[in-house]
Design an enzyme around this catalytic site. Structure first.
Site, PDB file in Angstrom:
ATOM      1  N   GLU A   8      -1.157  -5.297   8.821  1.00  7.40           N
ATOM      2  CA  GLU A   8      -0.307  -4.642   9.813  1.00  7.40           C
ATOM      3  C   GLU A   8      -0.943  -4.759  11.196  1.00  7.40           C
ATOM      4  OE1 GLU A   8       0.387  -0.561   8.731  1.00  7.40           O
ATOM      5  OE2 GLU A   8       1.144  -1.086   6.741  1.00  7.40           O
ATOM      6  N   ASP A  54       0.842  -1.207   0.000  1.00  5.46           N
ATOM      7  CA  ASP A  54       0.000   0.000   0.000  1.00  5.46           C
ATOM      8  C   ASP A  54       0.876   1.256   0.000  1.00  5.46           C
ATOM      9  OD1 ASP A  54       0.883  -0.172   2.600  1.00  5.46           O
ATOM     10  OD2 ASP A  54      -1.080   0.138   3.522  1.00  5.46           O
ATOM     11  N   SER A  55       2.208   1.057  -0.015  1.00  9.21           N
ATOM     12  CA  SER A  55       3.127   2.166  -0.271  1.00  9.21           C
ATOM     13  C   SER A  55       2.839   2.778  -1.637  1.00  9.21           C
ATOM     14  CB  SER A  55       4.588   1.683  -0.203  1.00  9.21           C
ATOM     15  OG  SER A  55       4.783   0.566  -1.039  1.00  9.21           O
ATOM     16  N   LYS A  84      -1.225  -9.335   3.245  1.00 11.29           N
ATOM     17  CA  LYS A  84      -0.422  -8.815   4.357  1.00 11.29           C
ATOM     18  C   LYS A  84      -1.258  -7.840   5.177  1.00 11.29           C
ATOM     19  CE  LYS A  84       3.321  -5.962   3.760  1.00 11.29           C
ATOM     20  NZ  LYS A  84       2.925  -4.751   4.502  1.00 11.29           N
ATOM     21  N   ASP A 118      -1.053  -6.123  -0.051  1.00 10.18           N
ATOM     22  CA  ASP A 118      -1.372  -5.479   1.223  1.00 10.18           C
ATOM     23  C   ASP A 118      -2.870  -5.289   1.369  1.00 10.18           C
ATOM     24  OD1 ASP A 118       0.661  -4.891   3.012  1.00 10.18           O
ATOM     25  OD2 ASP A 118       1.329  -3.125   1.895  1.00 10.18           O
ATOM     26  N   GLU A 169       9.435  -4.027  10.212  1.00 11.34           N
ATOM     27  CA  GLU A 169       9.857  -2.747   9.631  1.00 11.34           C
ATOM     28  C   GLU A 169      10.432  -1.823  10.700  1.00 11.34           C
ATOM     29  OE1 GLU A 169       7.014  -0.888   7.029  1.00 11.34           O
ATOM     30  OE2 GLU A 169       8.150   0.975   6.917  1.00 11.34           O
TER      31      GLU A 169
HETATM   32  O1  KIV Z   1       3.585  -1.094   1.591  1.00  7.04           O
HETATM   33  C1  KIV Z   1       4.743  -1.527   1.523  1.00  7.04           C
HETATM   34  O2  KIV Z   1       5.472  -1.303   0.558  1.00  7.04           O
HETATM   35  C2  KIV Z   1       5.233  -2.328   2.638  1.00  7.04           C
HETATM   36  C3  KIV Z   1       6.701  -2.608   2.691  1.00  7.04           C
HETATM   37  C4  KIV Z   1       7.429  -1.393   3.114  1.00  7.04           C
HETATM   38  C5  KIV Z   1       7.008  -3.758   3.573  1.00  7.04           C
HETATM   39  O3  KIV Z   1       4.484  -2.707   3.483  1.00  7.04           O
END
Ligand code: KIV
Length: 263
Positions: A114, A45-46, A112, A84, A181
Site C-alpha cells: 500500500e 491483510d483484511s 501487494k 499482502d 480502493e
Molecule cells: O486486504 C485486502 O483484502 C485488500 C483488498 C480490500 C484489496 O487489500
C-alpha cells in the site's frame, strides 16, 4: 481453469475483458475459489478484520501472512496468488525484499504493497529481482490513522492528481497490477485507461479492468459490510454458486452497480 499467470491478466486487459479477484485466507475457501474459476486470489491483510477479529489491519504480522498464504497455496494451484505485505513489513527497501521473499517462498506469486511515490525504490528492487508487484492506492487501510478514517480518497482535484501521479510512478517502477480502493468512478476509469497494467477496483466503479471483493463481505459474514460490496450468498444460498455469480457479474459488467460506486 488453466493456471493463471501475469500474461493471462495482461491478455484480458488487451482484449478489454474484465476479470474477478477475491480474497482467500484458508485452504478450504481457496479450493472453492479455484473451482469457481476465479482468476486471482488475494491473501489480503483484511484477514486481520475478518478472520482474526482485530478492528484494523495494523496488528497483522508477517507470521500471520505467511501462515495464511501457505494455507491458500495448498488449496489452490490455479488462481494467481497475491499476498499482502502487512503493516511496516516494507518500511525500508531492504525489509521489503526480505519479507517479500518469505511470502514468495510460502507460495505467493506476487506481493501487494500500500502506498505511492515513496515505494518507487522498493517496487523497482522487487521487480528487478523477479518478484511481481501489485500496488494499492486510494484508501490504504494500513494508513487509516494518518488518513483520519476510512473515507473515499481522491475527491478533490489535488488529491486525484496525487493518486494519478502515484499510479504512473508505480507502473514506471515495475508494478504489474494496481488496486484502487474507494476512489471516485471517474478517477479510477481515467487511471485504468491511462495505465498499461491491469487495474483492479474495490469501491472504484465499473471502469477498472478487474474487481476485487473481500470474501467474507460478499458472503455476508463480516460484522460491518461496506457500501461498495454485495452479498452474493443471499441470492444463491451456496458458497460455490455465490462465487460463480460474483465472477459472472464482474465479467458481464453487472457488478459493481451504481449503489456500490462513489461520485
Ligand atoms: O486486504 C485486502 O483484502 C485488500 C483488498 C480490500 C484489496 O487489500
Amino acid at each position: 481453469m488453466k493456471a493463471v499467470t501475469l500474461r493471462t491478466l495482461n491478455n484480458f486487459k488487451s482484449a478489454d475483458e474484465k476479470f474477478p479477484v477475491i480474497t482467500a485466507y484458508d485452504s478450504a475457501f481457496a479450493r472453492q475459489v479455484e473451482l469457481a474459476g476465479i482468476e486471482v486470489a488475494l491473501v489480503g491483510d483484511s484477514l486481520g478484520n475478518v478472520i482474526l477479529g482485530y478492528d484494523s489491519t495494523v496488528p497483522v504480522t508477517m507470521d500471520d501472512m505467511l501462515h495464511h498464504t501457505a494455507a491458500v497455496a495448498r488449496g489452490n494451484s490455479k488462481s494467481l496468488l497475491i499476498a499482502d505485505m502487512p503493516f511496516m513489513s516494507y518500511a525500508t527497501a531492504e525489509m521489503t525484499l526480505d519479507n517479500a521473499a518469505l511470502l514468495m517462498q510460502a507460495g505467493a506469486q506476487m506481493v501487494k504493497l500500500e502506498g505511492g511515490y515513496w515505494l518507487e525504490e522498493s517496487v523497482l528492487m522487487l521487480s528487478q529481482r523477479g518478484i511481481p508487484v501489485c500496488g494499492h492506492l486510494g484508501l490504504t487501510p494500513q494508513s487509516f490513522n494518518k488518513l483520519g478514517g476510512y473515507q473515499v480518497q481522491g475527491r478533490d482535484e489535488d488529491a486525484a492528481q496525487q493518486i494519478f501521479g502515484d499510479a504512473e510512478i508505480l507502473q514506471e517502477a515495475g508494478a504489474d497490477l494496481l488496486v484502487l480502493e474507494c476512489v471516485p468512478t471517474d478517477l479510477a476509469t481515467r487511471i485504468s485507461q491511462h495505465l498499461t497494467i491491469p487495474v483492479i477496483g474495490i469501491g472504484a466503479g465499473p471502469g477498472t479492468d478487474a474487481q476485487v471483493l473481500v470474501l467474507y463481505d460478499m458472503l455476508g459474514f463480516s460484522p460491518r459490510i461496506p457500501r461498495f460490496t454485495k452479498n452474493f450468498l443471499a441470492s444463491t444460498g451456496d458458497v460455490q454458486l455465490a462465487l460463480k455469480a460474483y465472477a459472472d457479474a464482474v465479467r458481464n459488467g453487472h457488478f459493481p452497480e451504481p449503489e456500490h460506486c462513489f461520485k
